[in-house]
Structures are given as structure tokens and as C-alpha cells.
Design a protein around this motif. Structure first.
Motif: not given
Length: 178
Positions: A97-104
Motif C-alpha cells: 500500500t502506497l498512500g499519496l492522497d492529497r499530495t502534489g
């Protein structure tokens, strides 16, 4: 302790920590170069206000997380100054799992899509700068999609879905509506 020594770390949640990492940050230097540079560059974790340097200037950068070979889950959600994924992430073969929510984030490197052989969840909700069509054209996207779809197929057996909270056949949702 350096991030590179955390070889048995399995979960890391760095959500909403004012972390900065931009495309090219890990292209300028090799992973063994520990010279201090300005905060927010080369994947260093910034503390406090955006752009502020950590008190000791220690390197705990994202570009070193490739040494955390047991890492299964990495959350970077809510760090808008993270605009790229470090090449080193491609060494995280156990990462699921790689969570990049609400990043640029504007793209996901092929190193990540191909190198993270266990990756089945790539969360990119709220990444407004991300071009979904371009992402689907990235080398490695098809391999990631096959892993993701295979993982979903394994969880759905006999109409019952195995979620985080155990078995869920959806009956409780139907009863709540009725």
C-alpha cells in the motif's frame, strides 16, 4: 537513528507532516551522500512550517526509504509538497500500500510501478495535478493493474468480501436501507 537502519519497519505513516519531495531531488545525488542541504529538498522531512529546516538538520529523507525492505504500508497523505515519488521507492518489493492522497504528485515513476512487486493499493485521491491518462501510459501501469485486479479477485469468494473488519456480504447494508 537513520531511516536506512530501519530494515524491519513494516508500516510508516508520515501523513500531514509537511514533507517535501520534488521530481529530480534524488537525481542530483546518490543515496549515500549525507551532506546537509536546504530543507524541503532531496526528500528531507521538514518540521514545522513549510520550508523550515529540522532542528538538527539530520537526514531522514524519503530517498532513503528504499532501505526499509520490509515496508508493507507507506502513507504520505496530506503532504502537498510531495510532488514526485523517489526512485528508491522502487526497491520496496514488499510494499503493498502506497498512500499519496492529497499530495502534489503529478506522476508515479515506473520504478515504483515495476519495482514494488507486491503493490496492490496505490491511493491518489485528491491529487489534482495528476494526469490520469498519462499515469495509465506509464511503463509498469499494466503490471500494477494486473496485481490490483488479482488481489480483488482473491478477496471476493462466493459473494463474500473479506475487508479490514472481517467478512462482509453486504447484508447489513441492505437491511439498513430497508
Amino acid at each position: 537513528a537513520s531511516v536506512r537502519t530501519l530494515t524491519r519497519l513494516t508500516r510508516l505513516d508520515l501523513a500531514r507532516n509537511n514533507i517535501a519531495f520534488r521530481a529530480g531531488d534524488d537525481d542530483e545525488r546518490d543515496d549515500d551522500d549525507d551532506d546537509a542541504v536546504a530543507a524541503g529538498s532531496n526528500g528531507r522531512i521538514s518540521e514545522g512550517a513549510e520550508g523550515a529546516e529540522g532542528a538538527d538538520g539530520a537526514d531522514s529523507g524519503l530517498r532513503h526509504l528504499g532501505a526499509c525492505v520490509a515496508l508493507v504500508e507507506l502513507r504520505l497523505d496530506g503532504n502537498p509538497a510531495v510532488t514526485a515519488t523517489p526512485r528508491a521507492f522502487g526497491r520496496l518489493r514488499a510494499l503493498k500500500t502506497l498512500g499519496l492522497d492529497r499530495t502534489g504528485v503529478t506522476a508515479v515513476r515506473e520504478d515504483v510501478l515495476l519495482g514494488c512487486a507486491s503493490l496492490t493499493t496505490l491511493s491518489l485521491r485528491g491529487c489534482v495535478a495528476l494526469d490520469a491518462a498519462r499515469l495509465r501510459e506509464t511503463n509498469g501501469w499494466d503490471a500494477y493493474e494486473r496485481r490490483r485486479a488479482e488481489g480483488e479477485t482473491k478477496r471476493i469468494v462466493g459473494g463474500v468480501m473479506l475487508g479490514r473488519d472481517g467478512l462482509d456480504d453486504g447484508l447489513d447494508h441492505d437491511l439498513a436501507r430497508g
